[in-house]
Design a protein around this motif. Structure first.
Motif, PDB file in Angstrom:
ATOM      1  N   ASP A 114       0.475   5.148   1.366  1.00  0.00           N
ATOM      2  CA  ASP A 114      -0.375   6.095   2.192  1.00  0.00           C
ATOM      3  C   ASP A 114      -0.118   7.623   1.835  1.00  0.00           C
ATOM      4  O   ASP A 114       1.222   7.824   1.823  1.00  0.00           O
ATOM      5  CB  ASP A 114      -0.370   5.622   3.535  1.00  0.00           C
ATOM      6  N   SER A 129      -5.322   6.039   1.271  1.00  0.00           N
ATOM      7  CA  SER A 129      -4.292   5.001   0.925  1.00  0.00           C
ATOM      8  C   SER A 129      -4.808   4.246  -0.372  1.00  0.00           C
ATOM      9  O   SER A 129      -5.947   4.182  -0.666  1.00  0.00           O
ATOM     10  CB  SER A 129      -4.604   4.047   2.244  1.00  0.00           C
ATOM     11  N   ASP A 140      -3.754   0.873  -3.046  1.00  0.00           N
ATOM     12  CA  ASP A 140      -3.293  -0.431  -3.176  1.00  0.00           C
ATOM     13  C   ASP A 140      -2.001  -0.435  -4.311  1.00  0.00           C
ATOM     14  O   ASP A 140      -2.053   0.313  -5.456  1.00  0.00           O
ATOM     15  CB  ASP A 140      -4.262  -1.596  -3.762  1.00  0.00           C
ATOM     16  N   HIS A 174       0.924  -1.208  -0.087  1.00  0.00           N
ATOM     17  CA  HIS A 174      -0.075  -0.041   0.022  1.00  0.00           C
ATOM     18  C   HIS A 174       0.944   1.385   0.095  1.00  0.00           C
ATOM     19  O   HIS A 174       1.857   1.152   0.481  1.00  0.00           O
ATOM     20  CB  HIS A 174      -0.859   0.115   1.233  1.00  0.00           C
TER      21      HIS A 174
END
Length: 428
Positions: free
Chosen positions: A225, A236, A238, A223
């Motif tokens: 952020d 956030s 992926d 991930h």
């Protein structure tokens, strides 16, 4: 950074024209606050200012053209800087245990994985963009300081215009250093956050930052952020196996297993995150690092043994290109002809078409000895500016200047008195 031993001035050969390079008397970074490497008094804001003076910076001399230099770290830790205009070499000091380096075009960031530290050196030369024009500056080289992390391990770097991100893989500490603070000689941290130890990164975007987040096992980042100025998560996204970041004129890129995340600056000072997926049906390995000529929208990254990815951040599109020869590094020049430069496994520098991957020109093998030693080859760096490319040969004790627009002609060759393990271009 320790003070280097006194050395008398000596000369290094310059090939192919056998022009001599004069090494100036060494001045340690710790002791050069009052003078520049030439021995002149520290310049003032008004010295050498061109135009109307609106670009004046206190303590710096504005000059008429980019003050391009090559900064190297030798096998004994000695830091030297070669002036590409007059070919003089200054010895700046010494660093211990350097395992990787990065630059934003002014500062050298040198990591020691055994110590878990990053030393920051101000080259004293830089360019400032005013969007429609540029200003060029000459200041005083100096040691800025050392960044430490408990259990730090190797560091990854994300150099940018306003900040440089440093991520310690062993501790998971993510630190954002302010460029303005470094310019004042201070290790000013805009942000420091704790994450799970993993091979990750932090990159500044606007007033915020991008920070990778590991999965439950803590081995890889899945991930990215987006944090605000206080380190609070805003969004956030992926990004499986997040790896490699680069700032372009459009925004900041973070690589993912199936594409990339692009952070685009917004009027509120932070950023919008968008995914740029690989083209449907492609199975080539993802790029784990990116390189380009600074300030351009397109970047390049390896995609397996003979292929490379081209990412146009303006068009938000990928191209997968097969060069049909084993590659070590690629960098996007992103000029009018769309050139891509590559270093091959056998030490040649290729000028490639960024559209089709065909070889437009190439050098002879330049790194016969270095390519035989994987540990040395890892430090060989191919860097491009608007007119030339540079490549260090650690085993050859050479630095090559290559005119990529003139059939990949080796225009100058600089001999070094130490193995140049790491190379960075400064003044840009």
């Amino acid at each position: 950074m320790s003070r280097p031993p006194h050395r008398s001035p000596h000369r290094a050969a310059f090939a192919p024209a056998a022009i001599a390079l004069t090494l100036l008397t060494a001045t340690a970074l710790a002791g050069c606050a009052d003078a520049d490497p030439s021995g002149s008094p520290a310049p003032t804001a008004s010295d050498g200012v061109t135009g109307d003076g609106h670009g004046a910076i206190a303590g710096a001399q504005e000059v008429a053209e980019p003050p391009l230099h090559l900064l190297t770290v030798g096998d004994d830790g000695t830091v030297q800087q070669l002036d590409l205009l007059d070919e003089s070499v200054d010895e700046l000091g010494s660093l211990d245990g350097v395992t990787s380096t990065a630059t934003d075009g002014r500062f050298l960031f040198a990591a020691s994985s055994s110590a878990g530290t990053v030393d920051v050196v101000d080259s004293g030369y830089w360019t400032r963009s005013h969007i429609d024009h540029f200003h060029y500056y000459r200041g005083t080289p100096r040691e800025v300081g050392t960044l430490e992390s408990d259990g730090g391990g190797e560091a990854t770097f994300s150099p940018g215009t306003a900040t440089t991100g440093v991520f310690f893989t062993g501790s998971g500490e993510a630190v954002l250093l302010e460029t303005a603070g470094l310019a004042d000689g201070d290790m000013t941290e805009r942000l420091r956050v704790e994450t799970t130890p993993h091979t990750g990164l932090i990159a500044g975007v606007g007033t915020g930052s991008l920070v990778t987040r590991a999965d439950a096992e803590g081995e890889s980042a899945n991930h990215v952020d987006l944090l605000d100025a206080d380190g609070e998560t805003i969004e956030s996204i992926d990004c499986t196996a997040a790896s490699g970041s680069i700032e372009t004129v459009v925004g900041t890129v973070v690589g993912c297993a199936d594409g990339a995340v692009l952070a685009l600056p917004t009027d509120d000072g932070v950023a919008d995150l968008t995914r740029i997926d690989h083209p449907d049906g492609t199975t080539a390995p993802a790029a784990t690092s990116f390189a380009n000529r600074e300030g351009r929208p397109s970047v390049a990254g390896l995609a397996g043994p003979t292929s490379f990815w081209m990412l146009d951040t303006r068009e938000q599109s990928w191209k997968l290109i097969d060069a049909e020869t084993p590659l070590q590094q690629v960098t996007a020049v992103d000029d009018a002809d769309g050139h891509v430069l590559a270093l091959t496994d056998d030490g040649r520098v290729l000028v490639l078409s960024g559209e089709r991957g065909e070889i437009l020109s190439e050098t002879a093998p330049l790194l016969d000895e270095t390519t035989a030693d994987p540990s040395l080859l890892a430090g060989a760096t191919l860097v491009a500016d608007q007119q030339r490319a540079y490549l260090n040969g650690p085993a050859e004790n050479l630095i090559y200047e290559i005119d990529f627009a003139d059939d990949a002609r080796v225009s100058r060759t600089f001999e070094t008195d130490r193995a140049p393990l790491f190379l960075a271009e400064t003044g840009r």
